[in-house]
Motif scaffolding. Sequence first.
Motif, mmCIF file in Angstrom:
data_model
loop_
_atom_site.group_PDB
_atom_site.id
_atom_site.type_symbol
_atom_site.label_atom_id
_atom_site.label_comp_id
_atom_site.label_asym_id
_atom_site.label_seq_id
_atom_site.Cartn_x
_atom_site.Cartn_y
_atom_site.Cartn_z
ATOM 1 N N ARG A 1 0.833 -1.212 0.000
ATOM 2 C CA ARG A 1 0.000 0.000 0.000
ATOM 3 C C ARG A 1 0.870 1.266 0.000
ATOM 4 N N ALA A 2 1.962 1.257 0.770
ATOM 5 C CA ALA A 2 2.867 2.410 0.813
ATOM 6 C C ALA A 2 3.475 2.661 -0.563
ATOM 7 N N ALA A 3 3.937 1.618 -1.221
ATOM 8 C CA ALA A 3 4.509 1.769 -2.564
ATOM 9 C C ALA A 3 3.469 2.313 -3.533
ATOM 10 N N ARG A 4 2.226 1.861 -3.396
ATOM 11 C CA ARG A 4 1.144 2.343 -4.264
ATOM 12 C C ARG A 4 0.860 3.832 -4.011
ATOM 13 N N LEU A 5 0.858 4.244 -2.731
ATOM 14 C CA LEU A 5 0.633 5.660 -2.401
ATOM 15 C C LEU A 5 1.728 6.551 -2.990
ATOM 16 N N LEU A 6 2.972 6.094 -2.931
ATOM 17 C CA LEU A 6 4.077 6.871 -3.491
ATOM 18 C C LEU A 6 3.949 6.977 -5.008
ATOM 19 N N ALA A 7 3.562 5.880 -5.646
ATOM 20 C CA ALA A 7 3.365 5.891 -7.099
ATOM 21 C C ALA A 7 2.226 6.837 -7.484
ATOM 22 N N GLU A 8 1.153 6.843 -6.703
ATOM 23 C CA GLU A 8 0.029 7.746 -6.981
ATOM 24 C C GLU A 8 0.449 9.202 -6.838
ATOM 25 N N ALA A 9 1.238 9.510 -5.812
ATOM 26 C CA ALA A 9 1.716 10.890 -5.635
ATOM 27 C C ALA A 9 2.539 11.308 -6.844
ATOM 28 N N ALA A 10 3.400 10.414 -7.328
ATOM 29 C CA ALA A 10 4.200 10.715 -8.515
ATOM 30 C C ALA A 10 3.318 10.894 -9.748
ATOM 31 N N GLU A 11 2.307 10.052 -9.897
ATOM 32 C CA GLU A 11 1.386 10.172 -11.032
ATOM 33 C C GLU A 11 0.673 11.515 -11.044
ATOM 34 N N HIS A 12 0.495 12.102 -9.859
ATOM 35 C CA HIS A 12 -0.138 13.419 -9.757
ATOM 36 C C HIS A 12 0.874 14.554 -9.835
ATOM 37 N N GLY A 13 2.125 14.247 -10.224
ATOM 38 C CA GLY A 13 3.117 15.275 -10.493
ATOM 39 C C GLY A 13 4.137 15.539 -9.403
ATOM 40 N N ALA A 14 4.042 14.861 -8.274
ATOM 41 C CA ALA A 14 5.012 15.087 -7.202
ATOM 42 C C ALA A 14 6.350 14.434 -7.549
ATOM 43 N N THR A 15 7.419 15.055 -7.096
ATOM 44 C CA THR A 15 8.732 14.427 -7.103
ATOM 45 C C THR A 15 8.834 13.697 -5.771
ATOM 46 N N VAL A 16 9.084 12.404 -5.816
ATOM 47 C CA VAL A 16 9.087 11.578 -4.611
ATOM 48 C C VAL A 16 10.500 11.069 -4.343
ATOM 49 N N VAL A 17 10.990 11.315 -3.123
ATOM 50 C CA VAL A 17 12.265 10.753 -2.677
ATOM 51 C C VAL A 17 11.951 9.920 -1.455
ATOM 52 N N THR A 18 12.310 8.637 -1.510
ATOM 53 C CA THR A 18 11.920 7.725 -0.441
ATOM 54 C C THR A 18 13.015 6.727 -0.105
ATOM 55 N N VAL A 19 13.031 6.314 1.136
ATOM 56 C CA VAL A 19 13.829 5.166 1.557
ATOM 57 C C VAL A 19 12.835 4.019 1.607
ATOM 58 N N ASN A 20 12.841 3.198 0.571
ATOM 59 C CA ASN A 20 11.859 2.134 0.450
ATOM 60 C C ASN A 20 12.463 1.011 -0.382
ATOM 61 N N MET A 21 12.732 -0.110 0.250
ATOM 62 C CA MET A 21 13.388 -1.235 -0.421
ATOM 63 C C MET A 21 12.515 -1.882 -1.496
ATOM 64 N N ARG A 22 11.212 -1.646 -1.470
ATOM 65 C CA ARG A 22 10.318 -2.272 -2.451
ATOM 66 C C ARG A 22 10.272 -1.522 -3.775
ATOM 67 N N ILE A 23 10.749 -0.305 -3.774
ATOM 68 C CA ILE A 23 10.723 0.472 -5.015
ATOM 69 C C ILE A 23 12.054 0.257 -5.729
ATOM 70 N N THR A 24 11.985 -0.362 -6.877
ATOM 71 C CA THR A 24 13.210 -0.756 -7.576
ATOM 72 C C THR A 24 13.560 0.154 -8.736
ATOM 73 N N GLN A 25 12.732 1.117 -9.032
ATOM 74 C CA GLN A 25 13.030 2.039 -10.124
ATOM 75 C C GLN A 25 13.873 3.200 -9.583
ATOM 76 N N ASN A 26 14.763 3.707 -10.393
ATOM 77 C CA ASN A 26 15.525 4.902 -10.101
ATOM 78 C C ASN A 26 16.134 4.874 -8.686
ATOM 79 N N GLN A 27 17.001 3.908 -8.442
ATOM 80 C CA GLN A 27 17.604 3.731 -7.121
ATOM 81 C C GLN A 27 18.964 4.422 -7.030
ATOM 82 N N VAL A 28 19.273 4.909 -5.835
ATOM 83 C CA VAL A 28 20.590 5.416 -5.495
ATOM 84 C C VAL A 28 21.068 4.604 -4.302
ATOM 85 N N GLN A 29 22.228 3.995 -4.430
ATOM 86 C CA GLN A 29 22.799 3.178 -3.357
ATOM 87 C C GLN A 29 23.798 4.012 -2.565
ATOM 88 N N LEU A 30 23.609 4.080 -1.248
ATOM 89 C CA LEU A 30 24.563 4.778 -0.383
ATOM 90 C C LEU A 30 25.476 3.766 0.289
#
Length: 153
Positions: free
Chosen positions: A124-153
Amino acid sequence: MLELHNVTIGQQIRGLSATVNEGNVLSIMGSQGKGKTTLLRALMGFLPIDEGHISIDGELLTPLSAPYFRRQMAYVPQYLEVPEGYEDVPTGYMRLLEHAAHAGKKLLIVDEPREALSNEDAVRAARLLAEAAEHGATVVTVNMRITQNQVQL
């Protein structure tokens, strides 16, 4: 658009560069203590960076401009204190995430919860973040389930 160019913060983050356009998600990955939350705090202007720059829509994020940019942000912290007798931390975290995802802000910054979410809440959290992005938000998240556009620290 959010741009990080050669960002260095202490010993944790060295020469990090990334660009996230409106309507996209950037997933920050890394083990504990690698600087994920530190980076999110720098994006909100709460921590200074040692080198490089952070810009939002082409404007530099500085100590003077940070309050202006924070008005355009929604933030879900890692540590959420819920008063005793109300609801557990994961439930409170999900309620705050839902509110932030629907707040209509340009930039949504979401840290990982300190307590593990159930599989259902994580989806559900991943879906909420995707919906926010679909509505034009830039989303930056620490979320292991999101595999697109990753930055590894």
